[in-house]
Design a protein around this motif. Structure first.
Motif, PDB file in Angstrom:
ATOM      1  N   ASP A 161       0.844  -1.196   0.000  1.00 17.90           N
ATOM      2  CA  ASP A 161       0.000   0.000   0.000  1.00 17.90           C
ATOM      3  C   ASP A 161       0.879   1.245   0.000  1.00 17.90           C
ATOM      4  O   ASP A 161       1.770   1.392   0.846  1.00 17.90           O
ATOM      5  CB  ASP A 161      -0.907   0.005   1.235  1.00 17.90           C
ATOM      6  N   ASP A 162       0.639   2.154  -0.942  1.00 13.84           N
ATOM      7  CA  ASP A 162       1.481   3.339  -1.115  1.00 13.84           C
ATOM      8  C   ASP A 162       1.380   4.290   0.071  1.00 13.84           C
ATOM      9  O   ASP A 162       2.365   4.926   0.446  1.00 13.84           O
ATOM     10  CB  ASP A 162       1.071   4.061  -2.404  1.00 13.84           C
ATOM     11  N   HIS A 163       0.217   4.415   0.667  1.00 13.11           N
ATOM     12  CA  HIS A 163       0.011   5.365   1.767  1.00 13.11           C
ATOM     13  C   HIS A 163       0.692   4.921   3.053  1.00 13.11           C
ATOM     14  O   HIS A 163       1.362   5.714   3.723  1.00 13.11           O
ATOM     15  CB  HIS A 163      -1.483   5.554   2.009  1.00 13.11           C
ATOM     16  N   SER A 164       0.536   3.653   3.415  1.00 10.79           N
ATOM     17  CA  SER A 164       0.985   3.170   4.726  1.00 10.79           C
ATOM     18  C   SER A 164       2.193   2.247   4.668  1.00 10.79           C
ATOM     19  O   SER A 164       2.734   1.889   5.710  1.00 10.79           O
ATOM     20  CB  SER A 164      -0.159   2.412   5.404  1.00 10.79           C
ATOM     21  N   TYR A 166       2.013  -0.731   4.011  1.00  5.55           N
ATOM     22  CA  TYR A 166       1.521  -2.011   4.521  1.00  5.55           C
ATOM     23  C   TYR A 166       1.722  -3.086   3.456  1.00  5.55           C
ATOM     24  O   TYR A 166       1.339  -2.910   2.291  1.00  5.55           O
ATOM     25  CB  TYR A 166       0.038  -1.883   4.869  1.00  5.55           C
ATOM     26  N   ALA A 167       2.342  -4.204   3.830  1.00  7.49           N
ATOM     27  CA  ALA A 167       2.543  -5.319   2.908  1.00  7.49           C
ATOM     28  C   ALA A 167       1.230  -6.085   2.784  1.00  7.49           C
ATOM     29  O   ALA A 167       0.852  -6.844   3.676  1.00  7.49           O
ATOM     30  CB  ALA A 167       3.658  -6.217   3.405  1.00  7.49           C
ATOM     31  N   LEU A 168       0.517  -5.869   1.696  1.00  5.42           N
ATOM     32  CA  LEU A 168      -0.804  -6.464   1.505  1.00  5.42           C
ATOM     33  C   LEU A 168      -0.720  -7.942   1.169  1.00  5.42           C
ATOM     34  O   LEU A 168      -1.514  -8.751   1.654  1.00  5.42           O
ATOM     35  CB  LEU A 168      -1.533  -5.721   0.391  1.00  5.42           C
ATOM     36  N   ARG A 247      11.952  -0.709  -2.405  1.00  6.18           N
ATOM     37  CA  ARG A 247      12.596  -0.642  -1.090  1.00  6.18           C
ATOM     38  C   ARG A 247      12.137  -1.791  -0.202  1.00  6.18           C
ATOM     39  O   ARG A 247      12.916  -2.336   0.597  1.00  6.18           O
ATOM     40  CB  ARG A 247      12.267   0.708  -0.410  1.00  6.18           C
ATOM     41  N   PHE A 248      10.865  -2.186  -0.347  1.00  5.77           N
ATOM     42  CA  PHE A 248      10.370  -3.322   0.412  1.00  5.77           C
ATOM     43  C   PHE A 248      11.125  -4.591   0.026  1.00  5.77           C
ATOM     44  O   PHE A 248      11.421  -5.431   0.882  1.00  5.77           O
ATOM     45  CB  PHE A 248       8.872  -3.502   0.172  1.00  5.77           C
ATOM     46  N   TYR A 279       7.053  -7.015  10.044  1.00  2.00           N
ATOM     47  CA  TYR A 279       7.117  -5.775   9.271  1.00  2.00           C
ATOM     48  C   TYR A 279       5.841  -4.958   9.423  1.00  2.00           C
ATOM     49  O   TYR A 279       5.894  -3.738   9.620  1.00  2.00           O
ATOM     50  CB  TYR A 279       7.360  -6.114   7.800  1.00  2.00           C
ATOM     51  N   ASN A 280       4.690  -5.597   9.335  1.00  2.00           N
ATOM     52  CA  ASN A 280       3.415  -4.865   9.373  1.00  2.00           C
ATOM     53  C   ASN A 280       3.016  -4.415  10.769  1.00  2.00           C
ATOM     54  O   ASN A 280       2.459  -3.318  10.936  1.00  2.00           O
ATOM     55  CB  ASN A 280       2.296  -5.745   8.804  1.00  2.00           C
TER      56      ASN A 280
END
Length: 394
Positions: A161-164, A166-168, A247-248, A279-280
């Protein structure tokens, strides 16, 4: 010969007065008196320079805290997690109730020889950063390469998710194909909702726009069209556009390298799932406000979707006119430069954006500097004023 030895020789051997020696050598008479007293007690040791370190350092960190900083550095590095001063400061505050500034932590890490200087590294301030305003406003996707213990090549598909950040979804596959992308996208949508847009590179598993029109849309593009999800693709040879998922990948691989090599895709997936949980939900993220975790940011605001997403271009933002006389505004994912005039260099401004109607106001005086309709097809939005000096009439 040192000045201290010359001074002592002049006073004790030559018999000259301390005041005369002080004038001849440009030193204070009090220093000469202390030096002679030291020489009488210590002998030749008085000629050696003494440390200027204070006898006590009231603000120095306790040794137990220094040891804890070094221990945290090693523990985080051993897990393949970020172990910089800011992250260590977060762990000290949240897990040990100890408040230490990142600057102090950095100083002690350097003193312990745990930091390798890299002066040629590009400063982070040189990058132009952007992020979506809401969760699910933009999903970044890409896949990376990995190898099992027996050397078999596999690929890992990631949705972030670009905003947070968060690894979806992070899944390992023998090979990432268009069918795999579609299947994992549908599973991610089922778990997290339909996003407003997606951002990927131009790989054939994501888009066929660079295929010369052969074959039409692929399965993934057809699914996005069916769900009315906006598809965004990066410019070729510009990997920084998808910088968050790139980067992730680095963070993921750094963690996987600390694990025993997986012997199968199933075992690799177990390692990945364990990392994603940390990570999350447990790892502070440097790019997020207050070093929050991605899960905290992802669940703290309403999610965008194709039907109800808040239009992020109806907003007010601040900026400062740069040396070229312009300010920047990102509209629908594209960065535009708005000409104001070089005579307004360093002026702080407010930018009022209502769809494509843009008003630029001097933040100090309230003067309207620009009021126009933005052309979304152009990068630079000129002022319309003639260029160059005015020509004199003959």
């Amino acid at each position: 010969m040192s000045k201290a030895r010359l001074v002592i020789t002049a006073v004790l051997v030559e018999g000259r007065s301390q005041s005369q020696v002080a004038r001849d050598y440009g030193v204070s008479q009090g220093w000469i008196s202390r030096l002679i007293a030291r020489y009488i007690v210590e002998g030749d040791a008085a000629f050696e320079p003494r440390s200027r370190r204070p006898k006590s350092s009231p603000t120095r960190l306790p040794q137990a805290t220094i040891d804890l900083i070094i221990e945290l550095r090693g523990a985080l590095a051993g897990k393949g997690l970020d172990n910089g001063p800011h992250t260590i400061a977060w762990h000290l505050e949240h897990h040990h109730r100890v408040h230490v500034s990142p600057a102090s932590i950095s100083r002690h890490l350097h003193a312990a020889g745990l930091v390798e200087p890299n002066p040629r590294k590009r400063p982070k301030t040189s990058y132009i950063r952007f992020a979506a305003e809401q969760p699910n406003e933009r999903w970044q996707a890409d896949f990376t390469h990995w190898w099992l213990a027996d050397g078999i090549h596999v690929e890992i598909l990631c949705w972030v998710d670009d905003h947070s950040r968060y690894a979806l979804s992070v899944t390992a596959h023998r090979r990432v194909t268009g069918t795999v992308v579609l299947d994992q996208f549908r599973k991610t949508v089922e778990a997290h909702g339909i996003p407003y847009s997606t951002l990927t590179d131009n790989g054939m598993v994501f888009t066929t726009r660079l295929a010369g029109g052969r074959g039409g849309r692929n399965h993934f593009e057809a699914e996005l069209r069916r769900l009315q999800v906006r598809q965004i693709n990066s410019t070729p040879n510009h990997p920084t556009t998808c910088g968050k998922v790139e980067r992730f990948h680095q963070t993921l691989k750094k963690a996987l390298k600390q694990q025993p090599p997986a012997t199968s895709i199933a075992e690799l997936q177990t390692h990945i799932d364990a990392f994603v949980e940390v990570y999350n939900h447990h790892r502070p993220h440097r790019s997020l406000p207050h070093r929050a975790t991605p899960a905290t940011i992802y669940t703290s605001r309403p999610k965008a979707n194709p039907a109800s997403r808040i239009d992020t271009h109806n907003r007010v933002r601040t900026d400062r006119v740069d040396q070229a006389g312009s300010v920047t505004l990102r509209v629908n994912g594209r960065l535009h430069h708005i000409g104001i005039g070089r005579h307004h260099y360093r002026t702080r401004v407010l930018i009022l954006a209502h769809d494509h109607h843009i008003t630029v106001i001097n933040a100090t005086t309230g003067e309207v500097l620009r009021d126009f309709t933005l052309d979304p097809t152009r990068d630079y939005q000129p002022t319309g004023a003639p260029k160059g000096p005015k020509r004199k009439k003959p």
